[in-house]
Design an enzyme around this catalytic site. Sequence first.
Site, mmCIF file in Angstrom:
data_model
loop_
_atom_site.group_PDB
_atom_site.id
_atom_site.type_symbol
_atom_site.label_atom_id
_atom_site.label_comp_id
_atom_site.label_asym_id
_atom_site.label_seq_id
_atom_site.Cartn_x
_atom_site.Cartn_y
_atom_site.Cartn_z
ATOM 1 N N SER A 1 1.069 -1.118 -0.076
ATOM 2 C CA SER A 1 0.049 0.051 -0.074
ATOM 3 C C SER A 1 0.964 1.208 0.000
ATOM 4 O O SER A 1 1.727 1.417 -0.966
ATOM 5 C CB SER A 1 -1.046 -0.006 1.304
ATOM 6 O OG SER A 1 -1.984 0.989 1.197
ATOM 7 N N ASP B 1 -9.761 -3.870 -5.089
ATOM 8 C CA ASP B 1 -9.188 -3.016 -4.537
ATOM 9 C C ASP B 1 -8.990 -1.655 -5.395
ATOM 10 O O ASP B 1 -8.851 -1.972 -6.534
ATOM 11 C CB ASP B 1 -7.707 -3.580 -4.513
ATOM 12 C CG ASP B 1 -6.731 -2.645 -3.694
ATOM 13 O OD1 ASP B 1 -7.146 -1.523 -3.343
ATOM 14 O OD2 ASP B 1 -5.408 -3.069 -3.712
ATOM 15 N N HIS C 1 -7.978 -5.065 -0.535
ATOM 16 C CA HIS C 1 -6.822 -4.075 -0.080
ATOM 17 C C HIS C 1 -6.384 -4.671 1.401
ATOM 18 O O HIS C 1 -7.372 -4.412 2.214
ATOM 19 C CB HIS C 1 -6.979 -2.581 -0.110
ATOM 20 C CG HIS C 1 -5.906 -1.683 -0.095
ATOM 21 N ND1 HIS C 1 -5.189 -1.353 -1.178
ATOM 22 C CD2 HIS C 1 -5.534 -1.129 1.193
ATOM 23 C CE1 HIS C 1 -3.881 -0.785 -0.445
ATOM 24 N NE2 HIS C 1 -4.225 -0.479 0.887
#
Length: 404
Positions: free
Chosen positions: A190, A344, A374
């Site tokens: 991320s 995501d 995610h």
Amino acid sequence: ALLPALLLLLLPLAALAAAAVLLGLPSYDIPPGVNQPAKLRLVLTLLLGTAALGRILEKTGLCSQITFGRYVRQGRKLGLDPKLFIQDLQFKEVPVRVYQPKATSDGPRRGILFFHGGGWVFGSLDTYEKVCRYLSRESDSVVVSVQYRLAPEHKYPAAYEDCLNASQHFLQHLQHYGVDPARVTVCGDSAGGNLAAAVSQTLAGRSDLPRLRAQILIYPGLQALDFNLPSYQQNRGVPLLFRERAAFFALLYLNGDALHMQEVLEGSHIPPDMRLKYRKWVSPDNIPEEFKVRGVKPLRPTDFIAEVYETVKRFCEPTLCPLLAEDSVVHQLPESFILTCEYDVLRDDGLLYKKRLEDNGVRVTWYHLEDGFHGIISLYDYCGFSFPSGKRGLDRVVNFLKSL
């Protein structure tokens, strides 16, 4: 230290927060194809409850919502690991945690610089302790987990600079940790994937340091020009990262506040000529058609607002948005592993970067979790229950490391 006591005193407020969460849950989208949907709903309930209680605490002046969120996300401390030496150090004044396998080795080991996720706002060495231990044990590597400064207290480029400084220090002292200079990898998920990509680009042109062997980018966020790519449209309400939160975190990292979030979501923050310039890299046209079948519609361009651009123009810097780096930089990058998840909002950032790397002759190993969402990697073993898809993704990362 007062937070545990405060929690006991605020049970009635917690009940109010829980009620708010239950009323709001139906507005979130958990697709039937996602991995362990019932467990994901439970995790979402916990996170929404934390956010709701944090808002209450902030309104009462006891602590900020972000401070409370960080406290809750810390998780419990893990005990000693029989297979690893673990020590907390500082690399150029940046806190790091070093994981070294105890078993003897025939020669120097791989080295992994790990940058955690959390939107540049959350996350810590403790939050990612399980992931880093797993990577070190299973790939027989020395892992350096970096605790970079967090937003909004520390704005861009603080996190990037901390990761870069820690990386440079490690590369200058590999021998001390028994690491092979030819097998050092940067890795992150991320926001950590964003930082890994930015550090990798910066180090690509350095001749005074060992060249990175690879970069591992796990559902990275790589651009802030277009929050209406197909994955943003399809997964806008899918946990654990919602479309609005993605823009919120990016703005918090950039400016320390989330002003003009609506204009950024609509795309009013980028001049038409600049949007045209970057269209070759940031465009739905570069997303394979199979990723557009879940309903994507072309959106009407919004009017450019110059005042907004003035506040966010650093979004065009590659050290903040690595997808915008020039080809002369991208073609120097090391072998890459990119993991994306179907459910995501950041899926297309990974797909676009994969294309950029391949177009520039960089070897890419791509793994797509068709039932992933995610944040699933850090939930591979979460609070006593597991997400098999997260474990599968993490094992693919380990297998890639072992191939180096």
